[in-house]
Design an enzyme around this catalytic site. Structure first.
Site, short mmCIF file in Angstrom:
data_model
loop_
_atom_site.label_atom_id
_atom_site.label_comp_id
_atom_site.label_asym_id
_atom_site.label_seq_id
_atom_site.Cartn_x
_atom_site.Cartn_y
_atom_site.Cartn_z
N ARG A 174 0.85 -1.18 0.00
CA ARG A 174 0.00 0.00 0.00
C ARG A 174 0.89 1.24 0.00
O ARG A 174 1.71 1.42 0.90
CB ARG A 174 -0.90 0.00 1.24
N GLU B 139 -3.31 -0.32 8.00
CA GLU B 139 -2.11 0.01 8.78
C GLU B 139 -2.21 -0.63 10.16
O GLU B 139 -3.28 -0.65 10.76
CB GLU B 139 -1.96 1.52 9.03
N HIS C 1 -3.03 10.91 1.16
CA HIS C 1 -2.48 10.67 2.49
C HIS C 1 -1.90 12.00 3.00
O HIS C 1 -0.70 12.14 3.20
CB HIS C 1 -1.43 9.55 2.45
N GLU D 289 -7.30 8.23 6.89
CA GLU D 289 -7.53 8.82 8.21
C GLU D 289 -8.05 10.26 8.18
O GLU D 289 -7.35 11.19 8.61
CB GLU D 289 -6.24 8.76 9.05
N TYR E 215 -3.77 0.93 15.91
CA TYR E 215 -2.48 0.85 16.58
C TYR E 215 -2.54 0.48 18.05
O TYR E 215 -1.64 -0.16 18.57
CB TYR E 215 -1.75 2.21 16.47
C1 PNW Z 1 -0.96 7.07 11.03
N1 PNW Z 1 -2.33 9.92 16.72
O1 PNW Z 1 -1.04 8.30 11.64
C2 PNW Z 1 -0.65 7.46 9.61
O2 PNW Z 1 -1.57 6.99 8.66
C3 PNW Z 1 0.76 7.22 9.19
O3 PNW Z 1 1.08 8.09 8.15
C4 PNW Z 1 1.67 7.38 10.40
O4 PNW Z 1 3.01 7.37 10.06
C5 PNW Z 1 1.32 6.25 11.34
O5 PNW Z 1 -0.05 6.28 11.71
C6 PNW Z 1 2.15 6.24 12.62
O6 PNW Z 1 1.92 7.39 13.35
C7 PNW Z 1 -1.35 8.59 12.93
O7 PNW Z 1 -1.73 10.91 17.20
C8 PNW Z 1 -0.71 9.70 13.47
O8 PNW Z 1 -3.24 9.32 17.36
C9 PNW Z 1 -1.04 10.13 14.71
C10 PNW Z 1 -2.02 9.47 15.43
C11 PNW Z 1 -2.66 8.37 14.89
C12 PNW Z 1 -2.33 7.94 13.63
#
Ligand code: PNW
Length: 480
Positions: free
Chosen positions: A77, A381, A123, A170, A312
């Site tokens: 991706r 992701e 993105h 996102e 995550y």
């Molecule tokens: C995602 N938060 O972003 C993105 O899709 C990616 O580009 C990024 O590198 C990856 O997660 C890791 O951070 C996030 O603050 C960024 O909760 C910040 C948050 C969540 C997702």
């Protein structure tokens, strides 16, 4: 409980995003995105870094594909830099063939190596010219029309070869981090110590609305003009963390957990699957939350062929009493890392917001599946940073046992959801193929299964986690 498995055609691989890896910001006619300009404001990015070089993937994409192949990945991706393809961004602006060719080459290289491309159209790197011309994501009509035409350009150029499309990555992050907190481009917020412009109480809700409509418009273009011939699938990717009550005995904390899921996930998924925003958001936000016109609703409702899920971590949720602040976007609650007993939800990582809690992945897959009528889900992701990883020597970075552990826990939790909870999950992209530009955290936080040596020509070295992934999936994917 029987042994958990995944289907034998399960699509697993790795993910990246254009601004985080490509570099070459001025080459072959690319123009600025809002991230190029945001990075120039002192203090916004750790070390005042930017994506000027990043992983140098504009030049080293064949290395990237080789990494994928060596790891046994079935899919990749990546996202497209809009301002590389249409430098000024607009529907009347010229297409930059050289920029477009980069993505044609990348897709060809992937296919030649048996790797399925999954393409994200957006993105976070909006062409700067559109922000200046009409306020970018704040302008409903202009933004929707420009995104639809940009999408059409990409479908036309790549659609014979690409079968998986993600419209937006996102939208929560674009809206809240870009227009409420002001920590992501374009950095608008009510907090005047951070920005002279922005209104955290209204703009994020308008931006979210516009992203949903633009998603619907792009899906309409795909379905009406390309899908029957090209036969691909299209969806939006939503981020969302799992939630546990801070005090499991307090019904108000349990209620607040649902509200948190609604304010983060259902904000976007309810309109797509049910045609309107959640009632809890309408109640708290009133007229600050836009209303769908019948035409807008028709575009948005039913617009997902699959649910793209970024996931995550998890948080403990504590309700708040009293009226919420106008800037509140959580749903009048606190999102915490430890519960009433003082227990942490998971171990520390390098990212302040990220605490691994794998059972939450299984629970959230089921929550999404139940609420939205068992949609096809692609996990677009999932991954982790490691506390202090960037301070280690290269040899130590390559031994990323914590990341190996994280992926084992999370992928197994996903297989449990598939096997025991009847969740229709069909793919999984680990974040990330390699260390890259981690937005406001610059290069201090690494998410890659591949170490990128930023001091030495961005050479790539697979970490232990890169080598562990194939075995993990082989052990779960049924052979029959
Ligand atoms: C995602 N938060 O972003 C993105 O899709 C990616 O580009 C990024 O590198 C990856 O997660 C890791 O951070 C996030 O603050 C960024 O909760 C910040 C948050 C969540 C997702």
């Amino acid at each position: 409980m029987s042994q958990s498995t995944l289907p034998k055609d399960f699509l697993w691989g790795f993910a990246t995003a254009s601004y985080q890896i490509e570099g070459a910001p001025h080459e072959d006619g690319r123009a600025d995105s809002i991230w190029d300009t945001f990075c120039r404001i002192p203090g916004k990015i750790a070390g005042n870094e930017n994506g000027d070089i990043a992983c140098d993937s504009y030049h080293q994409y064949k290395q990237d594909v080789k990494l994928l192949k060596d790891m046994g990945a079935r899919a990749y991706r990546f996202s497209i830099s809009w301002s590389r393809v249409i430098p000024l961004g607009g529907r009347e602006d010229p297409v930059n063939q050289k920029g477009l060719q980069y993505y044609v080459n990348l897709v060809d290289e992937l296919l030649a190596n048996g790797i399925e491309p999954m393409v994200t159209l957006y993105h976070w790197d909006l062409p700067e010219a559109l922000d200046e011309r009409y306020g970018g994501l704040l302008n409903t009509d202009e933004f929707v029309a420009d995104f639809a035409q940009y999408s059409r350009t990409i479908f036309r150029a790549l659609g014979d070869k690409v079968k998986y499309w993600v419209t937006f990555n996102e939208p929560w992050c674009s809206s809240i981090l870009g227009y409420n907190e002001g920590v992501f481009a374009p950095g608008r917020t009510s907090n005047r110590s951070k920005s002279s412009v922005g209104d955290s109480s209204t703009e994020p809700w308008l931006v979210g609305h516009n992203l949903l409509i633009a998603h619907g418009a792009a899906v309409k273009v795909y379905r009406e003009e390309f899908k029957s011939r090209q036969g691909g699938q299209i969806g939006i990717t939503l981020n969302g963390d799992w939630v546990e009550p801070w005090d499991p005995k307090d019904p108000k904390d349990i209620e607040a957990c649902q509200r948190k899921l609604e304010f983060s996930i259902a904000w976007f998924a309810d309109p797509v699957y049910r045609g309107d925003y959640p009632e809890s958001m309408r109640q708290q936000l009133g007229d600050r939350l836009p209303k769908f016109t019948p035409e807008q609703r028709a575009l948005v409702q039913g617009s997902n062929d699959f649910y793209g899920m970024n996931h995550y971590c998890a948080n403990y949720i504590k309700h708040r009493s009293g009226d919420p602040e106008p800037e509140d976007y959580l749903g009048n609650l606190e999102s915490l890392l430890s519960n009433k007993e003082g227990q942490d939800i998971g171990p520390e990582t390098q990212s302040p917001w990220l605490r691994p809690y794998a059972i939450g992945f299984r629970k959230l897959l089921k929550w999404i599946s139940d609420r939205y009528g068992r949609p096809i889900i692609y996990v677009t992701e999932n991954g982790t940073s490691l506390k202090g990883e960037n301070d280690l020597a290269k040899e130590e970075i390559l031994e990323d046992d914590f990341r190996v552990w994280y992926f084992k826990e999370y992928v197994t939790a996903m297989a449990d959801a598939y096997t025991h909870d009847d969740v229709d999950v069909r793919g999984y992209m680990a974040w990330s193929l390699m260390d890259n530009f981690e937005w406001a955290e610059g290069y201090t936080t690494r998410f890659g299964v591949t170490f990128v040596d930023y001091e030495n020509g961005q050479q790539r070295f697979p970490k232990k986690s890169a080598k562990a992934m194939k075995g993990l999936f082989d052990s779960l994917m049924s052979k029959s």
